[in-house]
Design a protein around this motif. Structure first.
Motif, PDB file in Angstrom:
ATOM      1  N   PRO A 240       1.246  -1.081   0.471  1.00  0.00           N
ATOM      2  CA  PRO A 240      -0.297   0.117  -0.441  1.00  0.00           C
ATOM      3  C   PRO A 240       0.820   1.393   0.438  1.00  0.00           C
ATOM      4  N   SER A 241       1.728   1.159   0.650  1.00  0.00           N
ATOM      5  CA  SER A 241       3.167   2.155   0.494  1.00  0.00           C
ATOM      6  C   SER A 241       3.747   2.715  -0.402  1.00  0.00           C
ATOM      7  N   LEU A 242       3.805   1.383  -1.266  1.00  0.00           N
ATOM      8  CA  LEU A 242       4.638   1.752  -2.961  1.00  0.00           C
ATOM      9  C   LEU A 242       3.148   2.143  -3.684  1.00  0.00           C
ATOM     10  N   ASP A 243       1.910   1.638  -3.297  1.00  0.00           N
ATOM     11  CA  ASP A 243       0.967   2.145  -4.013  1.00  0.00           C
ATOM     12  C   ASP A 243       0.452   3.638  -4.419  1.00  0.00           C
ATOM     13  N   ARG A 244       0.348   3.804  -2.787  1.00  0.00           N
ATOM     14  CA  ARG A 244       0.394   5.658  -2.578  1.00  0.00           C
ATOM     15  C   ARG A 244       1.699   6.796  -3.058  1.00  0.00           C
ATOM     16  N   ALA A 245       2.686   5.913  -3.262  1.00  0.00           N
ATOM     17  CA  ALA A 245       3.612   6.296  -3.813  1.00  0.00           C
ATOM     18  C   ALA A 245       3.936   6.442  -4.917  1.00  0.00           C
ATOM     19  N   TYR A 246       2.839   6.142  -5.924  1.00  0.00           N
ATOM     20  CA  TYR A 246       3.833   5.558  -7.429  1.00  0.00           C
ATOM     21  C   TYR A 246       2.635   7.029  -7.693  1.00  0.00           C
ATOM     22  N   GLY A 247       1.232   6.395  -6.821  1.00  0.00           N
ATOM     23  CA  GLY A 247      -0.222   7.344  -7.143  1.00  0.00           C
ATOM     24  C   GLY A 247       0.501   8.635  -6.864  1.00  0.00           C
ATOM     25  N   ALA A 248       0.986   9.562  -6.012  1.00  0.00           N
ATOM     26  CA  ALA A 248       1.395  10.648  -5.809  1.00  0.00           C
ATOM     27  C   ALA A 248       2.342  10.976  -7.103  1.00  0.00           C
ATOM     28  N   ALA A 249       3.316  10.246  -6.802  1.00  0.00           N
ATOM     29  CA  ALA A 249       4.544  10.603  -8.225  1.00  0.00           C
ATOM     30  C   ALA A 249       3.862  10.264  -9.391  1.00  0.00           C
ATOM     31  N   ARG A 250       2.722   9.876  -9.790  1.00  0.00           N
ATOM     32  CA  ARG A 250       2.098   9.367 -11.207  1.00  0.00           C
ATOM     33  C   ARG A 250       1.017  11.080 -11.496  1.00  0.00           C
ATOM     34  N   SER A 251       0.488  11.399 -10.127  1.00  0.00           N
ATOM     35  CA  SER A 251      -0.400  13.044 -10.571  1.00  0.00           C
ATOM     36  C   SER A 251       0.342  13.990 -10.200  1.00  0.00           C
ATOM     37  N   LEU A 252       1.729  14.163 -10.057  1.00  0.00           N
ATOM     38  CA  LEU A 252       2.402  14.694  -9.975  1.00  0.00           C
ATOM     39  C   LEU A 252       3.209  15.079 -11.321  1.00  0.00           C
ATOM     40  N   ALA A 253       3.456  13.925 -12.071  1.00  0.00           N
ATOM     41  CA  ALA A 253       3.871  13.772 -13.484  1.00  0.00           C
ATOM     42  C   ALA A 253       2.359  14.903 -14.003  1.00  0.00           C
ATOM     43  N   GLY A 254       1.211  14.719 -14.461  1.00  0.00           N
ATOM     44  CA  GLY A 254       0.678  15.344 -14.639  1.00  0.00           C
ATOM     45  C   GLY A 254       0.157  16.342 -14.235  1.00  0.00           C
ATOM     46  N   LEU A 255       0.454  17.073 -12.818  1.00  0.00           N
ATOM     47  CA  LEU A 255       0.681  18.521 -12.849  1.00  0.00           C
ATOM     48  C   LEU A 255       1.577  18.995 -13.770  1.00  0.00           C
ATOM     49  N   LEU A 256       2.755  18.088 -14.083  1.00  0.00           N
ATOM     50  CA  LEU A 256       4.544  18.810 -14.495  1.00  0.00           C
ATOM     51  C   LEU A 256       4.317  18.686 -15.952  1.00  0.00           C
ATOM     52  N   ARG A 257       2.957  18.110 -16.396  1.00  0.00           N
ATOM     53  CA  ARG A 257       3.304  17.810 -18.349  1.00  0.00           C
ATOM     54  C   ARG A 257       3.434  19.062 -18.408  1.00  0.00           C
ATOM     55  N   GLY A 258       4.084  18.604 -19.931  1.00  0.00           N
ATOM     56  CA  GLY A 258       4.803  19.941 -20.465  1.00  0.00           C
ATOM     57  C   GLY A 258       5.694  20.239 -20.313  1.00  0.00           C
ATOM     58  N   LEU A 259       6.811  19.893 -18.880  1.00  0.00           N
ATOM     59  CA  LEU A 259       7.708  20.320 -18.805  1.00  0.00           C
ATOM     60  C   LEU A 259       8.900  19.618 -19.704  1.00  0.00           C
ATOM     61  N   PRO A 260       9.660  19.892 -20.600  1.00  0.00           N
ATOM     62  CA  PRO A 260      11.280  19.560 -21.141  1.00  0.00           C
ATOM     63  C   PRO A 260      11.479  18.000 -20.403  1.00  0.00           C
ATOM     64  N   ARG A 261      11.596  16.455 -20.525  1.00  0.00           N
ATOM     65  CA  ARG A 261      12.181  15.848 -19.861  1.00  0.00           C
ATOM     66  C   ARG A 261      14.216  16.359 -19.661  1.00  0.00           C
ATOM     67  N   ALA A 262      14.051  15.428 -18.937  1.00  0.00           N
ATOM     68  CA  ALA A 262      15.509  15.645 -18.210  1.00  0.00           C
ATOM     69  C   ALA A 262      16.104  14.722 -17.705  1.00  0.00           C
ATOM     70  N   PRO A 263      17.826  14.257 -17.469  1.00  0.00           N
ATOM     71  CA  PRO A 263      17.978  13.774 -16.696  1.00  0.00           C
ATOM     72  C   PRO A 263      17.872  14.356 -15.208  1.00  0.00           C
ATOM     73  N   PRO A 264      18.069  13.560 -14.200  1.00  0.00           N
ATOM     74  CA  PRO A 264      18.157  13.661 -12.930  1.00  0.00           C
ATOM     75  C   PRO A 264      19.108  14.515 -12.686  1.00  0.00           C
ATOM     76  N   PRO A 265      18.700  15.851 -11.841  1.00  0.00           N
ATOM     77  CA  PRO A 265      20.169  15.791 -11.515  1.00  0.00           C
ATOM     78  C   PRO A 265      21.173  15.395  -9.718  1.00  0.00           C
ATOM     79  N   ALA A 266      22.048  14.811 -10.177  1.00  0.00           N
ATOM     80  CA  ALA A 266      22.526  14.546  -9.417  1.00  0.00           C
ATOM     81  C   ALA A 266      21.756  13.661  -8.225  1.00  0.00           C
ATOM     82  N   PRO A 267      21.874  12.375  -8.077  1.00  0.00           N
ATOM     83  CA  PRO A 267      20.370  11.805  -7.852  1.00  0.00           C
ATOM     84  C   PRO A 267      21.362  10.743  -6.460  1.00  0.00           C
ATOM     85  N   VAL A 268      20.359  11.103  -5.894  1.00  0.00           N
ATOM     86  CA  VAL A 268      20.793  10.140  -4.172  1.00  0.00           C
ATOM     87  C   VAL A 268      20.510   8.589  -4.275  1.00  0.00           C
TER      88      VAL A 268
END
Length: 176
Positions: A119-147
């Motif tokens: 359930p935690s993973l599903d919630r996190a995935y849902g939030a991350a995908r919803s965020l993708a909808g909000l940020l739609r239209g931003l240019p895709r870029a490589p992730p900066p300095a990952p942890v």
């Protein structure tokens, strides 16, 4: 001064108090609070979902250890650097971080088969995908300095990313 002389100021005072109680403008009143802008409400919802996912994985122990390190966006914000970036660079940073987050959560879903962390993973995935909808239209870029993280609670620390860089980006770009 007689009784009639005292009554006039008292009546005036009572009249002023009554007018103030009724809301008749005598002095400027603060404007009524307007609801927060749409972007603020949306990001607050994502942050709430992320925190719920974090709480669900808190204290999980060995079942939440990842067999391999996963790259997630650095949730910290260097405000001096952030201010020096133009809007495009900020957008690329947020888009790259969001893409890294989705990829890490998807990989964690493949690696962790423990039913109580699902359930935690599903919630996190849902939030991350919803965020993708909000940020739609931003240019895709490589992730900066990952942890790199090795536990599910660290992976689900995405609410810090949302409260930091994403909120700062939306504050600059969302219509008010």
């Amino acid at each position: 001064m007689g009784a009639a002389g005292l009554c006039a100021p008292l009546l005036l005072l009572l009249l002023l108090l009554l007018l103030q109680l009724l809301g008749v403008p005598g002095r400027p009143q603060p404007p009524p609070e307007s609801p927060p802008p749409l972007c603020d409400r949306v990001i607050e919802r994502f942050i709430l979902e992320a925190r719920e996912a974090e709480r669900g994985a808190a204290g999980c122990g060995p079942p939440c250890d990842l067999p391999e390190p996963l790259a997630v966006p650095d949730p910290g914000v260097n405000f001096n650097l952030w201010r020096s970036l133009d809007a495009g660079a900020r957008g690329r940073e947020v888009a790259g971080g969001q893409a890294a987050l989705v990829a890490a959560v998807l990989r964690a879903r493949e690696l962790l088969r423990e039913p109580r962390v699902r359930p935690s993973l599903d919630r996190a995935y849902g939030a991350a995908r919803s965020l993708a909808g909000l940020l739609r239209g931003l240019p895709r870029a490589p992730p900066p300095a990952p942890v790199r993280v090795r536990t599910l609670p660290r992976l689900l620390g995405l609410s810090r990313f949302l409260r930091g860089k994403v909120r700062l980006y939306l504050a600059d770009t969302c219509p008010r």
